[in-house]
Write a protein that holds these residues in place. Structure first.
Motif, PDB file in Angstrom:
ATOM      1  N   ARG A  21      -2.133 -12.040  31.780  1.00 36.17           N
ATOM      2  CA  ARG A  21      -2.469 -13.316  31.141  1.00 36.17           C
ATOM      3  C   ARG A  21      -2.124 -14.484  32.060  1.00 36.17           C
ATOM      4  NH1 ARG A  21      -0.325 -14.411  25.179  1.00 36.17           N
ATOM      5  NH2 ARG A  21      -1.896 -12.793  24.825  1.00 36.17           N
ATOM      6  N   GLN A  22      -0.963 -14.428  32.683  1.00 36.62           N
ATOM      7  CA  GLN A  22      -0.567 -15.512  33.586  1.00 36.62           C
ATOM      8  C   GLN A  22      -1.457 -15.541  34.824  1.00 36.62           C
ATOM      9  OE1 GLN A  22       3.593 -15.529  34.574  1.00 36.62           O
ATOM     10  NE2 GLN A  22       3.384 -17.233  36.010  1.00 36.62           N
ATOM     11  N   HIS A  23      -1.827 -14.357  35.292  1.00 34.18           N
ATOM     12  CA  HIS A  23      -2.725 -14.281  36.441  1.00 34.18           C
ATOM     13  C   HIS A  23      -4.050 -14.975  36.129  1.00 34.18           C
ATOM     14  CE1 HIS A  23      -5.683 -12.425  39.185  1.00 34.18           C
ATOM     15  NE2 HIS A  23      -4.685 -12.370  40.029  1.00 34.18           N
ATOM     16  N   LEU A  24      -4.601 -14.729  34.955  1.00 32.94           N
ATOM     17  CA  LEU A  24      -5.859 -15.369  34.572  1.00 32.94           C
ATOM     18  C   LEU A  24      -5.710 -16.883  34.427  1.00 32.94           C
ATOM     19  CD1 LEU A  24      -7.436 -12.885  32.012  1.00 32.94           C
ATOM     20  CD2 LEU A  24      -8.150 -13.338  34.360  1.00 32.94           C
ATOM     21  N   GLU A  25      -4.556 -17.345  33.985  1.00 37.05           N
ATOM     22  CA  GLU A  25      -4.315 -18.783  33.901  1.00 37.05           C
ATOM     23  C   GLU A  25      -4.361 -19.417  35.284  1.00 37.05           C
ATOM     24  OE1 GLU A  25      -0.628 -19.290  31.907  1.00 37.05           O
ATOM     25  OE2 GLU A  25      -1.418 -18.795  29.923  1.00 37.05           O
ATOM     26  N   LEU A  26      -3.810 -18.725  36.281  1.00 37.07           N
ATOM     27  CA  LEU A  26      -3.856 -19.234  37.646  1.00 37.07           C
ATOM     28  C   LEU A  26      -5.281 -19.245  38.167  1.00 37.07           C
ATOM     29  CD1 LEU A  26      -0.738 -17.410  39.180  1.00 37.07           C
ATOM     30  CD2 LEU A  26      -0.885 -19.802  38.493  1.00 37.07           C
ATOM     31  N   VAL A  27      -6.013 -18.161  37.885  1.00 34.14           N
ATOM     32  CA  VAL A  27      -7.387 -18.025  38.365  1.00 34.14           C
ATOM     33  C   VAL A  27      -8.281 -19.118  37.785  1.00 34.14           C
ATOM     34  CG1 VAL A  27      -9.451 -16.576  38.289  1.00 34.14           C
ATOM     35  CG2 VAL A  27      -7.226 -15.547  38.787  1.00 34.14           C
ATOM     36  N   THR A  28      -8.257 -19.279  36.476  1.00 36.39           N
ATOM     37  CA  THR A  28      -9.193 -20.198  35.823  1.00 36.39           C
ATOM     38  C   THR A  28      -8.723 -21.644  35.833  1.00 36.39           C
ATOM     39  OG1 THR A  28      -8.188 -19.733  33.661  1.00 36.39           O
ATOM     40  CG2 THR A  28     -10.079 -18.386  34.316  1.00 36.39           C
ATOM     41  N   GLY A  29      -7.487 -21.872  36.250  1.00 32.53           N
ATOM     42  CA  GLY A  29      -6.962 -23.233  36.294  1.00 32.53           C
ATOM     43  C   GLY A  29      -6.886 -23.822  37.680  1.00 32.53           C
ATOM     44  N   GLY A  30      -7.538 -23.174  38.649  1.00 35.93           N
ATOM     45  CA  GLY A  30      -7.584 -23.724  39.996  1.00 35.93           C
ATOM     46  C   GLY A  30      -6.319 -23.550  40.797  1.00 35.93           C
ATOM     47  N   ARG A  31      -5.402 -22.673  40.345  1.00 39.63           N
ATOM     48  CA  ARG A  31      -4.115 -22.526  41.029  1.00 39.63           C
ATOM     49  C   ARG A  31      -4.033 -21.225  41.836  1.00 39.63           C
ATOM     50  NH1 ARG A  31       0.650 -23.025  37.213  1.00 39.63           N
ATOM     51  NH2 ARG A  31       1.775 -23.123  39.203  1.00 39.63           N
ATOM     52  N   ARG A  32      -5.173 -20.745  42.251  1.00 35.20           N
ATOM     53  CA  ARG A  32      -5.236 -19.615  43.175  1.00 35.20           C
ATOM     54  C   ARG A  32      -6.199 -19.975  44.290  1.00 35.20           C
ATOM     55  NH1 ARG A  32      -7.852 -13.642  42.173  1.00 35.20           N
ATOM     56  NH2 ARG A  32      -9.647 -14.957  41.672  1.00 35.20           N
ATOM     57  N   HIS A  33      -5.902 -19.530  45.488  1.00 32.26           N
ATOM     58  CA  HIS A  33      -6.795 -19.726  46.631  1.00 32.26           C
ATOM     59  C   HIS A  33      -7.099 -18.351  47.216  1.00 32.26           C
ATOM     60  CE1 HIS A  33      -7.714 -22.098  50.597  1.00 32.26           C
ATOM     61  NE2 HIS A  33      -8.596 -21.131  50.378  1.00 32.26           N
ATOM     62  N   VAL A  34      -8.346 -17.936  47.064  1.00 29.66           N
ATOM     63  CA  VAL A  34      -8.808 -16.642  47.544  1.00 29.66           C
ATOM     64  C   VAL A  34      -9.395 -16.793  48.939  1.00 29.66           C
ATOM     65  CG1 VAL A  34     -10.335 -14.691  47.055  1.00 29.66           C
ATOM     66  CG2 VAL A  34      -9.381 -16.013  45.177  1.00 29.66           C
ATOM     67  N   MET A  35      -9.178 -15.791  49.790  1.00 22.63           N
ATOM     68  CA  MET A  35      -9.944 -15.685  51.026  1.00 22.63           C
ATOM     69  C   MET A  35     -10.659 -14.351  50.998  1.00 22.63           C
ATOM     70  SD  MET A  35      -8.933 -16.209  55.048  1.00 22.63           S
ATOM     71  CE  MET A  35      -8.979 -17.999  54.955  1.00 22.63           C
ATOM     72  N   MET A  36     -11.980 -14.421  50.804  1.00 22.62           N
ATOM     73  CA  MET A  36     -12.804 -13.227  50.685  1.00 22.62           C
ATOM     74  C   MET A  36     -13.599 -12.976  51.965  1.00 22.62           C
ATOM     75  SD  MET A  36     -14.388 -13.249  46.824  1.00 22.62           S
ATOM     76  CE  MET A  36     -15.471 -14.658  47.069  1.00 22.62           C
ATOM     77  N   GLY A  37     -14.226 -11.806  52.012  1.00 22.52           N
ATOM     78  CA  GLY A  37     -15.179 -11.508  53.066  1.00 22.52           C
ATOM     79  C   GLY A  37     -16.566 -11.984  52.672  1.00 22.52           C
ATOM     80  N   ALA A  38     -17.508 -11.864  53.598  1.00 20.62           N
ATOM     81  CA  ALA A  38     -18.896 -12.253  53.327  1.00 20.62           C
ATOM     82  C   ALA A  38     -19.816 -11.379  54.166  1.00 20.62           C
ATOM     83  CB  ALA A  38     -19.115 -13.723  53.657  1.00 20.62           C
ATOM     84  N   SER A  39     -20.701 -10.647  53.486  1.00 20.32           N
ATOM     85  CA  SER A  39     -21.731  -9.903  54.207  1.00 20.32           C
ATOM     86  C   SER A  39     -22.830 -10.849  54.665  1.00 20.32           C
ATOM     87  CB  SER A  39     -22.318  -8.811  53.310  1.00 20.32           C
ATOM     88  OG  SER A  39     -21.305  -7.911  52.905  1.00 20.32           O
ATOM     89  N   GLN A  40     -23.055 -11.916  53.877  1.00 22.41           N
ATOM     90  CA  GLN A  40     -23.928 -13.013  54.263  1.00 22.41           C
ATOM     91  C   GLN A  40     -23.311 -14.310  53.740  1.00 22.41           C
ATOM     92  OE1 GLN A  40     -27.628 -11.982  52.278  1.00 22.41           O
ATOM     93  NE2 GLN A  40     -28.521 -11.190  54.178  1.00 22.41           N
ATOM     94  N   ILE A  41     -23.524 -15.396  54.465  1.00 26.78           N
ATOM     95  CA  ILE A  41     -23.122 -16.714  53.994  1.00 26.78           C
ATOM     96  C   ILE A  41     -24.107 -17.724  54.558  1.00 26.78           C
ATOM     97  CG2 ILE A  41     -21.500 -17.131  55.914  1.00 26.78           C
ATOM     98  CD1 ILE A  41     -19.674 -18.519  53.797  1.00 26.78           C
ATOM     99  N   ASP A  42     -24.460 -18.741  53.757  1.00 28.86           N
ATOM    100  CA  ASP A  42     -25.445 -19.715  54.220  1.00 28.86           C
ATOM    101  C   ASP A  42     -24.811 -21.080  54.473  1.00 28.86           C
ATOM    102  OD1 ASP A  42     -25.271 -21.117  51.776  1.00 28.86           O
ATOM    103  OD2 ASP A  42     -27.059 -20.182  50.941  1.00 28.86           O
ATOM    104  N   ARG A  43     -25.643 -22.044  54.793  1.00 30.60           N
ATOM    105  CA  ARG A  43     -25.159 -23.357  55.228  1.00 30.60           C
ATOM    106  C   ARG A  43     -24.379 -24.099  54.149  1.00 30.60           C
ATOM    107  NH1 ARG A  43     -28.963 -26.243  57.808  1.00 30.60           N
ATOM    108  NH2 ARG A  43     -30.476 -24.554  57.897  1.00 30.60           N
ATOM    109  N   TYR A  44     -24.596 -23.762  52.875  1.00 33.00           N
ATOM    110  CA  TYR A  44     -23.892 -24.440  51.792  1.00 33.00           C
ATOM    111  C   TYR A  44     -22.753 -23.592  51.203  1.00 33.00           C
ATOM    112  CZ  TYR A  44     -27.709 -27.756  52.115  1.00 33.00           C
ATOM    113  OH  TYR A  44     -28.600 -28.685  52.579  1.00 33.00           O
ATOM    114  N   GLY A  45     -22.465 -22.464  51.843  1.00 33.96           N
ATOM    115  CA  GLY A  45     -21.348 -21.645  51.400  1.00 33.96           C
ATOM    116  C   GLY A  45     -21.680 -20.635  50.327  1.00 33.96           C
TER     117      GLY A  45
END
Length: 237
Positions: free
Chosen positions: A69-93
């Motif tokens: 529950r606390q994890h979801l609060e961080l996720v949906t409240g802007g208090r997490r910063h993810v760094m993911m991979g990308a198989s494709q990414i375009d000029r606007y992200g």
């Protein structure tokens, strides 16, 4: 001599600078080393997790409990910063990790959309690309998984602080939120980056080099965080 992989670690670590007490969710080896380095140096309030329900120190030992529950609060409240991979990414992200080709009959099936829409619309999301090429940096992604600036429609916590590749660092600090070359790693030229990118990048008149790691940061990377030099498997240069 600082390796390309170590510049990439530094560039990933910088994504969490000045973030305060937020949850870091790095995906991949070099982003994980970067997040742990940030915690040990300029981002002491950063929260790290084992990916399940435990908050951990940079050495992996437990320091707290993170219920779902606390994890979801961080996720949906802007208090997490993810760094993911990308198989494709375009000029606007806009990011794709699902399939290559028409989604109804793809040429290649990948991970699937997974949590990318929730990540990108609800908390800051950066990207790590270990092999910069026109196959990854494309004019138009085949399927939108992570939401870019042209599709976010004013989502409250949508933000893409940076994209890090083995060639340089990119951001979206432009009037129309198109991708901009923010720095090149030492030994890389602006022309190399342009040639490896499938769309027209915004390139400032002066492009700096990615910052040098300090002696203390290099020691932490080499002796504490990744003594086995596994980072060289992702970026061998």
């Amino acid at each position: 001599m600082t390796t390309r992989a170590e510049y990439c670690v530094i560039a990933c670590a910088e994504a969490w600078r000045d973030g305060g007490e937020i949850l870091a969710s790095p995906m991949g080896l070099i982003p994980s080393v970067g997040a742990r380095l940030a915690r040990l140096t300029f981002a002491p309030d950063l929260l790290l997790t084992d990916g399940e329900a435990t908050l951990v120190r940079p050495d992996g030992t437990a320091e707290g409990w993170l219920p779902y529950r606390q994890h979801l609060e961080l996720v949906t409240g802007g208090r997490r910063h993810v760094m993911m991979g990308a198989s494709q990414i375009d000029r606007y992200g806009n990011q794709n990790i699902s399939c290559i080709g028409d989604w109804a009959r793809p040429r290649r099936q990948l991970l699937g959309v997974r949590g990318a829409p929730v990540n990108t619309l609800n908390n800051p999301t950066s990207y790590w690309v270990p092999k910069h090429s026109r196959r990854v940096f494309v004019e138009r992604v085949d399927l939108v998984c992570g939401v870019g600036y042209d599709r976010a429609a004013g989502a409250r916590y949508h933000r893409i602080p940076r994209v890090v590749s083995d060639l340089g660092v990119f951001d979206f600090a432009t009037p129309d939120r198109a991708m901009r070359l923010a720095s090149v790693h030492p030994g890389v030229t602006v022309e190399e980056v342009r040639e490896a990118t499938g769309f027209e990048l915004v390139v400032p008149d002066e492009v700096p080099c990615t910052r040098e790691p300090t002696a203390a940061e290099l020691r932490l990377i080499r002796e504490v965080l990744d003594p086995g030099n596994t980072r060289a498997r992702e970026v061998p240069l």
